[in-house]
Scaffold this active site. Structure first.
Site, short mmCIF file in Angstrom:
data_model
loop_
_atom_site.label_atom_id
_atom_site.label_comp_id
_atom_site.label_asym_id
_atom_site.label_seq_id
_atom_site.Cartn_x
_atom_site.Cartn_y
_atom_site.Cartn_z
N TYR A 1 40.37 53.94 37.81
CA TYR A 1 39.68 54.10 35.78
C TYR A 1 39.59 54.75 35.17
O TYR A 1 39.79 55.14 33.86
CB TYR A 1 38.48 52.48 35.89
CG TYR A 1 39.38 51.04 36.15
CD1 TYR A 1 40.02 50.73 35.08
CD2 TYR A 1 38.14 50.39 37.08
CE1 TYR A 1 39.80 49.15 35.63
CE2 TYR A 1 37.82 49.30 37.34
CZ TYR A 1 39.41 48.50 36.54
OH TYR A 1 39.13 47.28 36.55
N GLY B 1 42.65 43.85 37.66
CA GLY B 1 41.75 44.69 37.07
C GLY B 1 40.28 43.76 36.70
O GLY B 1 40.38 42.81 36.78
N SER B 2 39.42 44.67 35.90
CA SER B 2 38.39 43.84 35.89
C SER B 2 38.31 42.29 34.53
O SER B 2 39.70 42.10 33.92
CB SER B 2 37.69 44.78 34.62
OG SER B 2 36.55 44.73 33.68
N THR B 3 37.09 41.51 34.58
CA THR B 3 37.16 40.67 34.25
C THR B 3 36.62 40.93 32.90
O THR B 3 36.54 39.85 31.98
CB THR B 3 36.44 39.73 35.26
OG1 THR B 3 34.39 41.36 35.70
CG2 THR B 3 36.44 39.61 36.73
#
Lengths: 394, 129
Positions: A372, B59-61
């Site tokens: 990220y 990926g991210s929630t």
């Protein structure tokens, strides 16, 4: 999807506008994914907390719900915020950022959500049991609860988790069903995994390859929960892996059907290539550990390595407030601070505005963070194990 | 092509196609709608008002909030077509009111095609190559 009379009344608006809107979202998801009914959940993990992540539209969304009296029905914990909620000034978080962050925390607190702010709720008092139905967001926590604990959750989005907390249930589909928890690819690991970073590299590589599949790992002989946390977090970041099994180590591994699976071999070469790929920088301006949030064991390891040492550049270790309390008591925090580091609670490098704090290159031992930081924090990354990262700063 | 309706609505626009999954959080800038994930095939391109075609989310929630925020900031894709829409993207498009259909053979859609997305009837039609 079958709805009880009580549930239909929620859709008719009998329990208020907010609950109607959120329940409608859950029913819609249930209809899309073929759920037969709603099921009660034991707990919820809510993602989407940092001001940097959700920005102004997110604040408006949350404050609107809180002002209309929305309240959670089950134990609900919160993901990391964009800053240390107590020591933000000392560490140097921007003031205008802090103001917005505190508005967000207030909205969550008013809804009855425990403002713990950690991506490792299972280390901080929100611990589901084997086979318990839960509705969690935070991709790494979803992976840990499904895989290491054997609880059952889909990868909820921030708002759908919030909806589950306020309505007390979730539609029964996907990973709530035993038949959907079966692996569909076998990963044969032929490499020595020594450091947590090695598990991160393995996870990054596998997640990229298998995308949203359910991998079944063989030949990982031993791994502690910190290492499984690192493995799952990286797979959920580079891919969308919500559940994995490890032969001999995770609770459902013996129970699932694993004959005739497609097999992928991962060896030293793949891990070396992953380390190379994730390294875009040379000299870190800051080293940040604790992605996902560090356990007490990880903090004590760092403290041992920094005893009577002096760091050239700062090292942060991010953790939950509860782990920090224990680290304070044990004197770990003092040792780390004396060496020039910080034990940072409530937040992490990914969701905090580090690019606005003058940092350009960050050293990490986490596959998830390495995934990220370049996009979201505009950082060059040095991805290495903890020993290499620290030795370079002494 | 007939698929499954995730979120209703109808739009005709130019397709922007990714063979790789997309993670909205950390993948697309919430203020500009530009893809920022390093090394992503769409890096540097804007999704604003286009029909965004990709296999699945990753990926991210927090991705749901990013989709919602893109819409509030006026830089969201006009529609989304997936091979398989997962909960994160579904939640985002439902909240934001972005038309979305999945279970489509996305290999047939090329970058730059003019596509009609009729999510109300779960239909996708390539108008012009």
């Amino acid at each position: 999807m079958y709805l009880t009379k009580e549930e239909e009344k929620i859709l008719d608006g009998d329990e208020g506008e907010v609950k109607e809107r959120l329940f409608r979202l859950l029913v819609r998801l249930g209809d899309i994914y073929g759920a037969d009914k709603m099921i009660p959940v034991g707990s919820v993990q809510v993602a989407g907390v940092s001001y940097k992540s959700i920005s102004d539209p997110g604040i408006e969304f949350l404050e609107d719900m809180a002002s209309k009296g929305a309240k959670v029905k089950v134990l609900a914990y919160l993901n990391p915020a964009g800053m240390d909620l107590e020591d933000w000034e000392k560490i140097g978080f921007p003031k205008d950022f802090a103001k917005n962050q505190l508005r967000i925390m207030n909205a969550f607190k008013n809804m009855g959500i425990v403002v713990t702010s950690t991506c490792t709720p299972y280390l901080a008092g929100n611990l589901p049991r084997f086979r318990e139905h839960i509705a969690w967001s935070e991709s790494s926590a979803v992976s840990f609860s499904n895989s290491v604990i054997g609880a059952r959750t889909n990868r909820e989005g921030g708002p759908s988790a919030l909806a589950a907390a306020i309505c007390g249930g979730t539609p029964n589909y996907g990973l709530h069903l035993w038949e959907k928890r079966q692996p569909n690819i076998k990963i044969k690991v032929d490499a020595e995994l020594e450091f947590n970073a090695d598990f991160g590299a393995l996870g990054y590589f596998v997640g990229k390859q298998v995308k949203n599949k359910i991998p079944y790992f063989t030949r990982i002989e031993n791994a502690n929960t910190d290492q499984l946390k690192a493995l799952g977090a990286a797979m959920a970041a580079s891919g969308a892996v919500a559940l994995y099994h490890v032969e001999g180590l995770t609770p459902e591994a013996d129970l699932v059907e694993k004959n005739d699976l497609e097999t992928m071999n991962v060896g030293k070469r793949e891990l070396d290539e992953t380390y190379e790929k994730l390294n875009s920088g040379k000299d870190p301006d800051v080293v940040i550990l604790g992605c996902p949030h560090a356990s007490l064991r990880e903090i004590s390891t760092l403290s041992d390595k920094l005893k009577n040492k002096h760091l050239k550049k700062p090292i942060w270790i991010c953790t939950s407030r509860i782990m920090k309390e224990a680290a304070d008591r044990m004197g770990f925090t003092e040792i780390i601070e004396k060496a020039g580091g910080y034990v940072v609670a409530d937040t992490c490098m990914v969701v905090s505005p580090i690019e606005k704090m003058g940092y350009k290159t960050t050293g990490v031992n986490s596959g998830k963070a390495a995934n990220y930081l370049p996009g979201f924090c505009k950082q060059e990354v040095v991805f290495a194990n903890i020993n290499k990262l620290i030795e370079a700063q002494l | 092509m007939k698929g499954r309706m995730i979120s209703p609505g109808k739009i005709e626009s130019v397709a922007i196609v990714s063979k790789e999954p997309i993670g909205f959080y950390g993948g697309i800038d919430i203020k500009t709608g530009i893809v920022i994930e390093k090394g992503h095939p769409l890096e540097g391109r804007s999704v604003k008002d286009k029909i965004l075609v990709f296999p699945c989310g990753k990926g991210s929630t927090v991705g749901s909030y990013v989709i919602y925020g893109l819409q509030k900031n006026g830089v969201a894709p006009g529609g989304i077509i997936n091979k398989e829409t997962e909960t994160i993207v579904a939640t985002g498009v439902i909240l934001a009111g972005i038309p979305c259909v999945d279970q489509i053979e996305i290999e047939k859609i090329k970058d730059g095609d003019i596509v009609l997305l009729d999510a109300d009837n779960a239909l996708v039609k390539i108008q012009k190559n």
